[in-house]
Design a protein around this motif. Structure first.
Motif, PDB file in Angstrom:
ATOM      1  N   LYS A 134       1.214  -4.304   3.422  1.00 30.65           N
ATOM      2  CA  LYS A 134       0.886  -4.897   2.137  1.00 30.65           C
ATOM      3  C   LYS A 134      -0.271  -5.881   2.302  1.00 30.65           C
ATOM      4  O   LYS A 134      -0.660  -6.226   3.423  1.00 30.65           O
ATOM      5  CB  LYS A 134       2.099  -5.626   1.567  1.00 30.65           C
ATOM      6  N   THR A 135      -0.809  -6.324   1.191  1.00 30.95           N
ATOM      7  CA  THR A 135      -1.849  -7.347   1.247  1.00 30.95           C
ATOM      8  C   THR A 135      -1.214  -8.678   1.657  1.00 30.95           C
ATOM      9  O   THR A 135      -0.072  -8.971   1.293  1.00 30.95           O
ATOM     10  CB  THR A 135      -2.541  -7.516  -0.114  1.00 30.95           C
ATOM     11  N   ILE A 155      -4.266  -7.405   5.733  1.00 31.75           N
ATOM     12  CA  ILE A 155      -3.115  -6.502   5.731  1.00 31.75           C
ATOM     13  C   ILE A 155      -2.039  -7.048   6.663  1.00 31.75           C
ATOM     14  O   ILE A 155      -2.325  -7.448   7.797  1.00 31.75           O
ATOM     15  CB  ILE A 155      -3.528  -5.092   6.189  1.00 31.75           C
ATOM     16  N   TYR A 211       0.841  -1.192   0.000  1.00 30.79           N
ATOM     17  CA  TYR A 211       0.000   0.000   0.000  1.00 30.79           C
ATOM     18  C   TYR A 211       0.879   1.246   0.000  1.00 30.79           C
ATOM     19  O   TYR A 211       1.956   1.265   0.605  1.00 30.79           O
ATOM     20  CB  TYR A 211      -0.907   0.012   1.223  1.00 30.79           C
ATOM     21  N   THR A 212       0.389   2.299  -0.657  1.00 32.18           N
ATOM     22  CA  THR A 212       1.178   3.526  -0.745  1.00 32.18           C
ATOM     23  C   THR A 212       1.026   4.402   0.491  1.00 32.18           C
ATOM     24  O   THR A 212       1.976   5.063   0.901  1.00 32.18           O
ATOM     25  CB  THR A 212       0.789   4.337  -1.989  1.00 32.18           C
ATOM     26  N   ASP A 227      -4.832   4.769   0.770  1.00 28.23           N
ATOM     27  CA  ASP A 227      -4.896   3.578  -0.089  1.00 28.23           C
ATOM     28  C   ASP A 227      -5.478   2.399   0.696  1.00 28.23           C
ATOM     29  O   ASP A 227      -6.323   1.647   0.191  1.00 28.23           O
ATOM     30  CB  ASP A 227      -3.487   3.249  -0.586  1.00 28.23           C
ATOM     31  N   ILE A 228      -5.036   2.243   1.934  1.00 29.02           N
ATOM     32  CA  ILE A 228      -5.543   1.168   2.791  1.00 29.02           C
ATOM     33  C   ILE A 228      -7.028   1.371   3.091  1.00 29.02           C
ATOM     34  O   ILE A 228      -7.836   0.433   2.970  1.00 29.02           O
ATOM     35  CB  ILE A 228      -4.745   1.114   4.109  1.00 29.02           C
ATOM     36  N   PRO A 273      -5.621  -1.677  -4.870  1.00 27.99           N
ATOM     37  CA  PRO A 273      -4.480  -0.927  -4.332  1.00 27.99           C
ATOM     38  C   PRO A 273      -3.764  -0.188  -5.453  1.00 27.99           C
ATOM     39  O   PRO A 273      -3.710  -0.668  -6.597  1.00 27.99           O
ATOM     40  CB  PRO A 273      -3.599  -2.030  -3.734  1.00 27.99           C
ATOM     41  N   GLU A 274      -3.192   0.958  -5.140  1.00 25.40           N
ATOM     42  CA  GLU A 274      -2.612   1.813  -6.173  1.00 25.40           C
ATOM     43  C   GLU A 274      -1.558   1.109  -7.018  1.00 25.40           C
ATOM     44  O   GLU A 274      -1.522   1.253  -8.238  1.00 25.40           O
ATOM     45  CB  GLU A 274      -2.013   3.071  -5.545  1.00 25.40           C
ATOM     46  N   THR A 278      -9.301   0.600   0.067  1.00 23.49           N
ATOM     47  CA  THR A 278      -9.396  -0.832  -0.209  1.00 23.49           C
ATOM     48  C   THR A 278     -10.263  -1.536   0.829  1.00 23.49           C
ATOM     49  O   THR A 278     -11.061  -2.418   0.496  1.00 23.49           O
ATOM     50  CB  THR A 278      -7.994  -1.465  -0.247  1.00 23.49           C
TER      51      THR A 278
END
Length: 279
Positions: free
Chosen positions: A117-118, A100, A69-70, A74-75, A157-158, A78
């Motif tokens: 991150k995912t 996450i 994630y940026t 972003d989080i 996610p971006e 999502t």
């Protein structure tokens, strides 16, 4: 796979001032933007489809390592979209709640910084529906966007919707003592993944297999590029790309050239070394 072109080929670039921010220079890779790259995920490899970055997981494409994630926005975005998913649309809906996870990313100084991150579950991103799932293989978030009639960019996610376009920011110091901000738009190639990119069995941007799109990247990715640059800057970029396309590139993308000729280019040597997983 042995159909990738070698790295570090000639490229053409164009620079222009952002119409909305005259203190920012946009530097764009014409070789990439005028290439005929197009995502081939979802097609069978024998029919010119994506063989995946790992040869033993062709149906999982580039969704193996999860997505960083940026930022918090972003989080948050999502997370809101995940609420739309159901057991019928997301394969791991009942199996996985923690989407996450904590990780680290290397900054510009080569230092590791905390990142989120995912999650990766059973060898792929938590949002990746596997082959055989009733809705089809692929990103559950992307599929939900299609059902809702919106661009996938609004749900994913971006980093997922930006790939394989790469945007970077830098500050350049000029000889007269002034500074200029630069927004760089180019190809997200193997090197862009960091050391782990060399371990991929295949990567699409260097392969003629993925360079058979009907439109050049600057048109097929117009929505994404507009989001990355702003409407007026994209309009300027599109005009410059159109003009250069009419004149003809001096340095066209070798994968596009190979695809148009039906030739097999010099292969990129995969598995160069045993390095850390790609980010």
């Amino acid at each position: 796979m042995t159909d990738e072109v070698a790295q570090d080929f000639d490229r053409e670039w164009v620079e222009f001032l952002d119409p909305d921010d005259p203190e920012t220079m946009v530097r764009a890779d014409l070789t990439w933007l005028l290439s005929r790259w197009g995502c081939v995920f979802g097609r069978h490899p024998e029919e010119g489809g994506c063989p995946g970055i790992e040869a033993d997981q062709p149906a999982d494409g580039c969704c193996l390592h999860g997505a960083f994630y940026t930022d918090e926005a972003d989080i948050k975005r999502t997370k809101q979209i995940v609420k739309k998913l159901t057991p019928e649309t997301w394969q791991l809906h009942r199996r996985w709640k923690d989407t996450i996870v904590d990780d680290t990313l290397e900054n510009e100084d080569g230092e590791e910084e905390p990142a989120k991150k995912t999650a990766v579950v059973d060898g792929a991103c938590v949002f990746h529906n596997r082959e055989g799932f009733p809705t089809g293989a692929g990103c559950a978030l992307h599929q939900q966007a299609m059902r809702d009639g919106v661009h996938p960019m609004e749900y994913k996610p971006e980093v997922c919707w930006q790939l394989p376009v790469k945007r970077d920011f830098k500050t350049e110091h000029r000889a007269d003592g002034t500074e200029v901000s630069v927004t760089l738009i180019t190809e997200f190639d193997r090197a862009s993944w960091g050391p782990g990119g060399h371990d991929f069995d295949w990567w699409c941007t260097a392969s003629p297999t993925a360079h058979t799109a009907a439109e050049p990247v600057y048109l097929s990715y117009a929505v994404e590029l507009t989001e990355l640059l702003g409407a007026r800057a994209y309009e300027k970029l599109a005009d410059l790309c159109d003009a250069r396309d009419k004149l003809g590139l001096v340095a066209p993308h070798p994968a596009t050239v190979a695809a148009s000729r039906g030739t097999t280019p010099l292969a990129f040597p995969t598995r160069l070394r045993n390095t850390a997983d790609a980010r």
